[in-house]
Design a protein around this motif. Structure first.
Motif, PDB file in Angstrom:
ATOM      1  N   VAL A 261      11.249  -1.216   6.064  1.00  0.00           N
ATOM      2  CA  VAL A 261      10.043  -1.287   5.224  1.00  0.00           C
ATOM      3  C   VAL A 261       9.244  -2.537   5.580  1.00  0.00           C
ATOM      4  O   VAL A 261       9.734  -3.657   5.392  1.00  0.00           O
ATOM      5  CB  VAL A 261      10.412  -1.321   3.731  1.00  0.00           C
ATOM      6  CG1 VAL A 261       9.151  -1.402   2.865  1.00  0.00           C
ATOM      7  CG2 VAL A 261      11.257  -0.112   3.355  1.00  0.00           C
ATOM      8  N   ARG A 300      10.336  -4.839  -6.141  1.00  0.00           N
ATOM      9  CA  ARG A 300      10.235  -3.383  -6.062  1.00  0.00           C
ATOM     10  C   ARG A 300      10.442  -2.755  -7.427  1.00  0.00           C
ATOM     11  O   ARG A 300      11.058  -1.695  -7.561  1.00  0.00           O
ATOM     12  CB  ARG A 300      11.274  -2.857  -5.052  1.00  0.00           C
ATOM     13  CG  ARG A 300      10.906  -1.508  -4.443  1.00  0.00           C
ATOM     14  CD  ARG A 300      11.927  -1.083  -3.414  1.00  0.00           C
ATOM     15  NE  ARG A 300      13.263  -0.937  -3.983  1.00  0.00           N
ATOM     16  CZ  ARG A 300      14.363  -0.763  -3.264  1.00  0.00           C
ATOM     17  NH1 ARG A 300      14.304  -0.756  -1.943  1.00  0.00           N
ATOM     18  NH2 ARG A 300      15.533  -0.634  -3.855  1.00  0.00           N
ATOM     19  N   GLN A 304       8.211   0.717  -5.228  1.00  0.00           N
ATOM     20  CA  GLN A 304       7.823   0.213  -3.923  1.00  0.00           C
ATOM     21  C   GLN A 304       7.426  -1.251  -4.090  1.00  0.00           C
ATOM     22  O   GLN A 304       7.115  -1.699  -5.189  1.00  0.00           O
ATOM     23  CB  GLN A 304       6.671   1.019  -3.329  1.00  0.00           C
ATOM     24  CG  GLN A 304       5.416   1.027  -4.163  1.00  0.00           C
ATOM     25  CD  GLN A 304       4.343   1.920  -3.555  1.00  0.00           C
ATOM     26  OE1 GLN A 304       4.596   2.682  -2.627  1.00  0.00           O
ATOM     27  NE2 GLN A 304       3.136   1.815  -4.071  1.00  0.00           N
TER      28      GLN A 304
END
Length: 471
Positions: A261, A300, A304
């Protein structure tokens, strides 16, 4: 809270991002007492502690006097005892010391050798729930370095079969090798950067058995070095942050690794990751103009990662910057110019200077009290003097910054207004200047400049080189 604890002559007082230096006592009479360990010189490690609200800290006292100018690591057990792994100054041997906790203070025990073969560096500690201790470290055998690991089942009195035992080698050799040791409910894990272009994990069952084969977390065409970290959640997940080539996150759920990520389109420095209530939180340093670094964080909580924001909302760009020219009797808003990095755009149009004549004034404003100025100049000031002041509710009160008077004769002009937030004057109050109700620091020309300074940027972002967070 922002409190100055000590000055240091050590090469790297905060150590590596994977290291831990700040802890809270988990229970008892002094539950919540916070303790910090600092390398204050190339040979000394000192300890300081404080209780909420952490405005007053104990004078740092020495707990280790023979450390090398190298990173050390610390862990705290459930009783509040501290365990330190460090490298000896003269030998390069890996050493260990327990600081026993009793009645709110820590007392250093004897130095114990973990490995006496020298050439050691960058240890990382871990403690099983049973109390068994583990350490991983980087061992040099020129021209390469290797990640080694050893354990102690007797509270650090003996490591492996003794000091001559180099432990288990976990990686093949390379010029770069750093590690982070983690412990979950059933396994010991070592996350390591090595081979310059790999970051990997190996693990060992706590009940016994062999070390697993390498699991590759990421590879890169750049170089993995010290700027990575890893953490374990209460439910056994493992989070790792690193640069590849930009700042990146990856998580292991106990069976599989998730997707890589991207966190930010920059290189994250001193990155650290932790879990709070099962939510991963990431903190890191981001380069700003010149040598400035701003502390950023993201989490998060919404499923996200949020857009990173400054961790310290008093160490950032100013909310308002105004410049007043005495002769023209006009004030100009240069907030945008002060925030950007365009060369030489901080000035008053009447003089084409930031400040020049007696009575000219620069106002720096923020919604919260701040303690630091970083001023980048395109033209240095010569011959003038400047007085700084803050509003005390009735008058502008002059003061001398902690690191001395300001003359805008150097760039960057690093101005430590006060050593820490605790030292900020209690009578500093907000005031309306040109319609903006903020905390202001005013810089006023006391004697005229021969050549007035011209500015490029001014912020309250300091030149942090490393940061270690409690986690």
């Amino acid at each position: 809270m922002h409190k100055k604890l000590a000055e240091s002559t050590a090469l790297d007082p905060a150590g590596l991002p994977v290291g831990q230096k700040i802890f809270r006592v988990p229970g008892g009479r002094f539950s919540g007492r916070t303790v910090a360990l600092i390398q204050t010189s190339p040979t000394q490690i000192k300890l300081s502690y404080s209780d909420s609200p952490f405005a007053v800290w104990s004078s740092p006292y020495e707990v280790i006097s023979d450390t090398a100018d190298d990173a050390f690591d610390t862990r705290m057990d459930n009783a509040g005892n501290l365990y330190i792994a460090y490298v000896e100054q003269t030998t390069g041997n890996l050493a260990f010391k327990k600081l026993t906790y009793a009645d709110g203070v820590w007392t250093a025990g004897s130095r114990i050798l973990v490995y006496d073969g020298g050439s050691s560096s960058a240890p990382s500690l871990g403690i099983e729930s049973s109390g068994k201790l583990w350490v991983s470290w980087s061992l040099s055998a020129a021209p390469n370095r290797y990640i080694q690991v050893k354990s102690s089942s007797d509270d650090g009195a003996t490591w492996g079969t003794g000091p001559a035992d180099p432990g288990t080698q976990l990686t093949t050799g390379d010029v770069i090798a750093y590690s982070k040791l983690l412990i979950t409910s059933d396994r010991v894990h070592v996350v390591a950067t090595y081979n310059s272009q790999s970051i990997v994990k190996r693990s060992l069952p706590i009940g016994g058995g062999p070390w697993s084969d390498e699991e590759v977390i990421a590879t890169t065409t750049q170089t993995f070095g010290v700027d990575f970290d890893a953490a374990v959640s209460d439910d056994g997940r493992i989070a790792v942050v690193f640069n590849n080539p930009y700042f990146t996150y990856r998580e292991y759920d106990g069976v599989n690794w998730g997707a890589i990520v991207p966190m930010a389109d920059i290189v994250g420095q001193s990155p650290q990751v932790l879990f709070r209530g099962g939510i991963p939180v990431v903190i890191y340093l981001e380069n700003w103009a010149g040598a400035q670094k701003i502390q950023m964080y993201t989490d998060r909580r919404s499923g996200q990662f949020t857009t990173p924001v400054p961790l310290d909302n008093r160490a950032k760009k100013f909310e308002r910057v105004l410049v007043y020219n005495q002769a023209a009797a006009t004030i100009v808003d240069i907030t945008g110019a002060a925030a950007n990095a365009a060369t030489g755009d901080m000035l008053h149009p009447a003089t084409s200077c930031l400040l020049r004549d007696q009575g000219d004034q620069l106002y720096l404003g923020m919604g919260k009290q701040f303690r630091y100025l970083q001023v980048l100049l395109s033209t240095l000031g010569t011959g003038g003097t400047v007085v700084l002041s803050y509003w005390d509710g009735a008058n502008w009160r002059a003061f001398t910054p902690s690191n001395g008077a300001v003359d805008f004769g150097a760039t960057p002009a690093r101005v430590i207004l006060w050593d820490d937030y605790v030292s900020i004057p209690p009578d500093w109050q907000k005031k309306s200047v040109n319609g903006y109700y903020l905390f202001w620091v005013k810089a006023e020309v006391n004697s005229a400049f021969t050549n007035g300074p011209v500015g490029t940027q001014v912020t309250s972002i300091s030149e942090i080189t490393k940061a270690i967070f409690r986690r």
